[in-house]
Design a protein around this motif. Structure first.
Motif, mmCIF file in Angstrom:
data_model
loop_
_atom_site.group_PDB
_atom_site.id
_atom_site.type_symbol
_atom_site.label_atom_id
_atom_site.label_comp_id
_atom_site.label_asym_id
_atom_site.label_seq_id
_atom_site.Cartn_x
_atom_site.Cartn_y
_atom_site.Cartn_z
ATOM 1 N N SER A 1 1.637 2.672 7.767
ATOM 2 C CA SER A 1 0.734 1.543 7.507
ATOM 3 C C SER A 1 0.077 1.144 8.815
ATOM 4 C CB SER A 1 1.495 0.363 6.899
ATOM 5 O OG SER A 1 2.507 -0.085 7.784
ATOM 6 N N GLN A 2 -1.100 0.532 8.711
ATOM 7 C CA GLN A 2 -1.860 0.138 9.900
ATOM 8 C C GLN A 2 -2.439 -1.249 9.690
ATOM 9 O OE1 GLN A 2 -3.298 2.960 8.047
ATOM 10 N NE2 GLN A 2 -1.604 4.189 8.866
ATOM 11 N N TRP A 3 -2.404 -2.041 10.760
ATOM 12 C CA TRP A 3 -3.161 -3.294 10.756
ATOM 13 C C TRP A 3 -4.619 -2.954 11.033
ATOM 14 C CZ3 TRP A 3 -0.539 -7.118 8.807
ATOM 15 C CH2 TRP A 3 0.839 -7.201 9.003
ATOM 16 N N LEU B 1 -3.410 -5.284 6.166
ATOM 17 C CA LEU B 1 -2.485 -4.150 6.306
ATOM 18 C C LEU B 1 -2.888 -3.061 5.320
ATOM 19 C CD1 LEU B 1 0.150 -3.165 7.681
ATOM 20 C CD2 LEU B 1 1.403 -4.175 5.747
ATOM 21 N N ARG B 2 -3.134 -1.870 5.824
ATOM 22 C CA ARG B 2 -3.597 -0.742 5.003
ATOM 23 C C ARG B 2 -2.481 0.293 4.885
ATOM 24 N NH1 ARG B 2 -8.945 1.593 4.195
ATOM 25 N NH2 ARG B 2 -9.843 -0.467 4.478
ATOM 26 N N PHE B 3 -2.267 0.812 3.693
ATOM 27 C CA PHE B 3 -1.260 1.864 3.477
ATOM 28 C C PHE B 3 -1.634 2.648 2.228
ATOM 29 C CE2 PHE B 3 0.996 -0.014 -0.138
ATOM 30 C CZ PHE B 3 0.611 -1.350 -0.050
ATOM 31 N N THR B 4 -0.836 3.650 1.901
ATOM 32 C CA THR B 4 -1.049 4.458 0.706
ATOM 33 C C THR B 4 0.074 4.175 -0.281
ATOM 34 O OG1 THR B 4 -2.163 6.177 1.986
ATOM 35 C CG2 THR B 4 -1.267 6.815 -0.160
ATOM 36 N N ASP B 5 -0.280 3.903 -1.546
ATOM 37 C CA ASP B 5 0.740 3.516 -2.530
ATOM 38 C C ASP B 5 1.388 4.753 -3.184
ATOM 39 O OD1 ASP B 5 -0.899 4.513 -4.525
ATOM 40 O OD2 ASP B 5 -1.399 2.565 -5.398
ATOM 41 N N ARG C 1 -12.970 3.193 -0.949
ATOM 42 C CA ARG C 1 -12.240 3.217 0.326
ATOM 43 C C ARG C 1 -10.881 2.530 0.207
ATOM 44 N NH1 ARG C 1 -16.929 2.742 5.027
ATOM 45 N NH2 ARG C 1 -17.621 4.894 4.712
ATOM 46 N N ALA C 2 -10.763 1.530 -0.649
ATOM 47 C CA ALA C 2 -9.462 0.870 -0.807
ATOM 48 C C ALA C 2 -9.504 -0.102 -1.977
ATOM 49 C CB ALA C 2 -9.067 0.123 0.469
ATOM 50 N N ILE C 3 -8.323 -0.380 -2.506
ATOM 51 C CA ILE C 3 -8.093 -1.469 -3.456
ATOM 52 C C ILE C 3 -7.349 -2.552 -2.687
ATOM 53 C CG2 ILE C 3 -6.815 -2.165 -5.524
ATOM 54 C CD1 ILE C 3 -7.134 0.786 -6.470
ATOM 55 N N GLY C 4 -7.805 -3.793 -2.792
ATOM 56 C CA GLY C 4 -7.184 -4.884 -2.050
ATOM 57 C C GLY C 4 -6.344 -5.781 -2.947
ATOM 58 N N GLY D 1 -0.830 7.539 -4.346
ATOM 59 C CA GLY D 1 -1.707 8.173 -3.363
ATOM 60 C C GLY D 1 -2.991 7.402 -3.110
ATOM 61 N N SER D 2 -3.109 6.200 -3.686
ATOM 62 C CA SER D 2 -4.326 5.401 -3.526
ATOM 63 C C SER D 2 -4.251 4.551 -2.262
ATOM 64 C CB SER D 2 -4.507 4.460 -4.733
ATOM 65 O OG SER D 2 -4.487 5.182 -5.937
ATOM 66 N N PRO D 3 -5.382 4.412 -1.548
ATOM 67 C CA PRO D 3 -5.402 3.531 -0.372
ATOM 68 C C PRO D 3 -5.422 2.059 -0.804
ATOM 69 C CG PRO D 3 -7.558 4.532 -0.704
ATOM 70 C CD PRO D 3 -6.658 5.112 -1.746
ATOM 71 N N ILE D 4 -4.485 1.308 -0.225
ATOM 72 C CA ILE D 4 -4.298 -0.099 -0.587
ATOM 73 C C ILE D 4 -4.405 -0.944 0.664
ATOM 74 C CG2 ILE D 4 -2.650 -1.791 -1.538
ATOM 75 C CD1 ILE D 4 -3.655 0.234 -3.606
ATOM 76 N N GLU D 5 -4.966 -2.146 0.557
ATOM 77 C CA GLU D 5 -4.869 -3.083 1.664
ATOM 78 C C GLU D 5 -4.400 -4.433 1.165
ATOM 79 O OE1 GLU D 5 -8.857 -2.826 3.321
ATOM 80 O OE2 GLU D 5 -9.315 -4.837 2.551
#
Ligand SMILES: [Fe+2]
Length: 334
Positions: free
Chosen positions: A101-103, A113-117, A75-78, A120-124
């Motif tokens: 990006s979204q809080w 904070l979540r966004f796409t790098d 789901r994400a890399i933090g 194309g990977s989901p990052i928080e």
């Protein structure tokens, strides 16, 4: 090769890779594998999620398994940033570039904070996490490989140059890289913020997909003990590769696949990489010692299988190995 100079005053301060969020179909099976076999510490568990950490970690979690009946995904890399102000700066930087990006609310974490790098990977990003006791001197609790902390992640990416440009702009520094022989074409980049060989790696392939995440172990013998414990508990088939030593990064490693197919590496023997005037190490694409300095060859699965990111359709890599080079490489690997 002409590489850009490192960015020493990045727009906000990412300090390290922090955590990985995966899904799993059976949290009991996940807990048996990660805790009973490999030795990660269970920080918390509820009906929806399992929170794990390494023995020396003071942050609440570095691995989260969220229960889902669907095909397992990441789901994400933090990543951690140094301060709350860095989170605000990150938001501004992303907004300026038109990157959505979204809080979000994330349990046991501060504002996230979540966004796409750029791959194309989901990052928080977060600046805070609940603090828990370090167990690095609770030797009575050491078990399996006695993993100490999450060190890095590796992502298969379809556009290495784009991922490289995104992360170097944020102050990530290149320690090692692979390039097609006699060219400047980047095939793999090892990027770090915390002062050792890498926090995140991008390797050319169908992506973005999470290839693996990696925990350090205290001693070489802990790698072997992890294998022995895995065999004793009926998990021998989950050992995918190793033990062996990578050329790149100098890691002594072993790779496992968890009950959902996610890949985890246990390793040690990384080196210090802090001084920005030290040039990165180049590895030619045809040099098979980059993947294995010694040890048995990797399986095809290790090269070609990875975890997809939730809701992200992987793309075929922009760079294609010429058939002669690829076959020669694979012939040396299998
Ligand atoms: Fe690794």
């Amino acid at each position: 090769m002409t590489l850009p100079p490192p960015v020493l005053d990045p727009p906000f301060n990412i300090t390290r890779v922090s955590h990985v969020i995966l899904t799993g179909r059976d949290l009991d099976a996940s807990q048996r594998f990660y805790s009973d076999v490999l030795g990660l510490v269970v920080s918390d568990r509820d009906k929806d999620a399992l929170y794990l950490r390494g023995l020396e970690e003071a942050g609440h979690h570095s691995l989260v398994i969220r229960k889902s009946p669907d095909a397992p995904v990441c789901r994400a890399i933090g990543f951690r940033v140094l301060t709350e102000t860095d989170l605000e700066k990150a938001k501004e930087w992303l907004d300026r570039r038109g990157i959505a990006s979204q809080w979000i609310e994330a349990a046991y974490q501060g504002r996230t904070l979540r966004f796409t790098d750029g791959s194309g990977s989901p990052i928080e990003l977060c600046a805070r996490m609940d603090i828990v006791p370090r167990l690095m001197q609770s030797f009575d609790r050491f078990h399996g490989g006695s993993p100490q902390h999450l060190d890095h992640v590796q992502v298969a990416a379809s556009d290495i140059q784009r991922a490289f440009d995104f992360y170097t702009a944020l102050g990530f520094r290149l320690t090692e890289y692979t390039a097609r022989d006699n060219t400047d074409e980047l095939w793999g980049v090892w990027l770090q913020r915390k002062g050792n060989p890498h926090d995140i790696v991008f390797s050319n392939g169908r992506g973005p997909r999470l290839h693996h995440f990696a925990y350090t172990v205290p001693e070489v013998r802990d790698l072997i003990h992890a294998c022995d414990v895995a065999a004793s508990l009926g998990y021998a088939s989950r050992m995918e590769r190793g033990p062996g030593r990578h050329g790149i990064g100098n890691a002594l490693f072993v790779y496992f696949r968890d009950p959902d197919g996610h890949r985890i590496e246990l390793f040690n023997t990384h080196y210090q990489a802090i001084d920005p005037d030290v040039p990165p190490i180049r590895w030619d694409l045809t040099n098979t010692s980059r993947s294995q300095l010694w040890g048995l060859p990797a399986t095809r699965a290790w090269f070609f299988e990875a975890t997809e990111f939730e809701g992200v359709e992987p793309a075929e890599p922009l760079l294609k190995a010429d058939p002669v080079t690829l076959e020669a490489f694979l012939a040396n690997q299998f």
